[in-house]
Design an enzyme around this catalytic site. Structure first.
Site, mmCIF file in Angstrom:
data_model
loop_
_atom_site.group_PDB
_atom_site.id
_atom_site.type_symbol
_atom_site.label_atom_id
_atom_site.label_comp_id
_atom_site.label_asym_id
_atom_site.label_seq_id
_atom_site.Cartn_x
_atom_site.Cartn_y
_atom_site.Cartn_z
ATOM 1 N N HIS A 40 0.854 -1.199 0.000
ATOM 2 C CA HIS A 40 0.000 0.000 0.000
ATOM 3 C C HIS A 40 0.887 1.245 0.000
ATOM 4 C CE1 HIS A 40 1.333 -0.363 4.125
ATOM 5 N NE2 HIS A 40 1.191 0.957 4.181
ATOM 6 N N HIS A 121 6.254 6.079 -0.323
ATOM 7 C CA HIS A 121 7.002 4.847 -0.590
ATOM 8 C C HIS A 121 6.125 3.631 -0.341
ATOM 9 C CE1 HIS A 121 7.467 5.537 3.732
ATOM 10 N NE2 HIS A 121 7.602 4.233 3.862
HETATM 11 P P1 2AM Z 1 6.540 2.130 6.745
HETATM 12 O O1 2AM Z 1 6.107 1.075 5.776
HETATM 13 O O2 2AM Z 1 7.573 3.064 6.198
HETATM 14 O O3 2AM Z 1 6.928 1.563 8.102
HETATM 15 C C1 2AM Z 1 1.318 1.159 8.708
HETATM 16 O O4 2AM Z 1 2.224 1.015 9.755
HETATM 17 C C2 2AM Z 1 1.823 2.152 7.704
HETATM 18 O O5 2AM Z 1 2.013 3.431 8.318
HETATM 19 C C3 2AM Z 1 3.155 1.787 7.062
HETATM 20 O O6 2AM Z 1 3.082 2.123 5.694
HETATM 21 C C4 2AM Z 1 4.160 2.665 7.770
HETATM 22 O O7 2AM Z 1 5.241 3.060 6.977
HETATM 23 C C5 2AM Z 1 3.311 3.893 8.036
HETATM 24 N N1 2AM Z 1 3.827 4.725 9.131
HETATM 25 C C6 2AM Z 1 4.143 6.031 9.058
HETATM 26 N N2 2AM Z 1 4.567 6.502 10.241
HETATM 27 C C7 2AM Z 1 4.533 5.464 11.088
HETATM 28 C C8 2AM Z 1 4.879 5.315 12.471
HETATM 29 N N3 2AM Z 1 5.303 6.346 13.210
HETATM 30 N N4 2AM Z 1 4.750 4.094 13.021
HETATM 31 C C9 2AM Z 1 4.318 3.038 12.277
HETATM 32 N N5 2AM Z 1 3.958 3.118 10.973
HETATM 33 C C10 2AM Z 1 4.084 4.322 10.376
#
Ligand code: 2AM
Length: 179
Positions: A40, A121
Site C-alpha cells: 500500500h 514509498h
Molecule cells: P513504513 O512502511 O515506512 O513503516 C502502517 O504502519 C503504515 O504506516 C506503514 O506504511 C508505515 O510506513 C506507516 N507509518 C508512518 N509513520 C509510522 C509510524 N510512526 N509508526 C508506524 N507506521 C508508520
C-alpha cells in the site's frame, strides 16, 4: 486501534512490486517481506486512537479529483542496523495535494500527525541486511513501470492476528471528478 490512511494498489501494481520482491529473494536478500495483500501507499499515520468517527469525517469531503499514480524507482531507509527497502512513486502535484489536504483535515479533527516531509514509498521489505555485493542498479530495474487510477483513500486498521500483521480497510473516502 492503530489507524492510517492509505492508497490501496491495483493488482497490476502489486504484481510489479512482487516482481521486485522476487528479484530480492533471488539475490538471497533476507528480510521481513511485505505480504502481497499488505502492499500500500501510506498517506497519513494516525497511530493508536479510538476516534473512528473523527478519522472518517476527515476524508468524507476531500474535494480532490481522481488522478494517475505511477511507480518510480526504488530506495531504502536505514532503520537501526538494517534497512527498509521500498519502491517509489512519482510525487505528482495531485498526490502532494491529496496528502496535504487529507493531513490538514485530520489535524482539524484533532489528530496530531508527524511533521516529517511526505516521502511516498511502498514498503517491500523491512529488516533487510544488505550484503556489500548487492547490485542496487539491477534492483532498480526489477520494478516494471506501472500506472493506476486513484479514486479513493482508505482508512486502514493495522493489527496482529495470530502473529500476522493484518491491514483491514474500514472506511473509504471518494475522490470525485468535477468534469
Ligand atoms: P513504513 O512502511 O515506512 O513503516 C502502517 O504502519 C503504515 O504506516 C506503514 O506504511 C508505515 O510506513 C506507516 N507509518 C508512518 N509513520 C509510522 C509510524 N510512526 N509508526 C508506524 N507506521 C508508520
Amino acid at each position: 486501534m492503530r489507524l492510517f490512511y492509505a492508497i490501496l494498489l491495483s493488482e497490476e501494481m502489486k504484481r510489479a512490486l512482487v516482481g521486485a520482491q522476487d528479484f530480492l529473494r533471488a539475490q538471497g536478500i533476507q528480510g521481513n517481506y511485505t505480504r502481497h495483500e499488505n502492499l500500500h501507499l501510506t498517506l497519513a499515520f494516525l497511530g493508536e486512537t479510538d476516534r473512528l468517527s473523527a478519522a472518517r469525517r476527515a476524508a468524507e469531503q476531500l474535494g480532490e479529483e481522481p488522478f494517475r499514480l505511477s511507480l518510480k524507482g526504488v530506495g531504502s531507509f536505514r532503520r537501526g542496523d538494517s534497512e527498509l527497502f521500498w519502491a517509489g512513486v512519482n510525487l505528482t502535484s495531485e498526490l502532494k495535494r491529496l496528502q496535504s489536504v487529507l493531513s490538514g483535515c485530520l489535524r482539524e479533527e484533532g489528530f496530531s500527525l508527524e511533521n516529517r516531509r511526505f516521502q511516498p514509498h511502498l514498503t517491500l521489505a523491512r529488516e533487510v541486511r544488505v550484503p556489500a555485493s548487492f547490485d542496487r542498479e539491477a534492483f532498480s530495474s526489477s520494478v516494471s513501470p506501472t500506472e493506476m487510477e486513484v479514486r479513493v483513500v482508505s482508512l486502514m486498521k493495522s493489527e496482529r492476528i495470530r502473529g500476522v500483521l493484518t491491514y483491514t480497510e474500514i472506511f473509504r473516502g471518494s475522490l470525485i471528478s468535477k468534469k
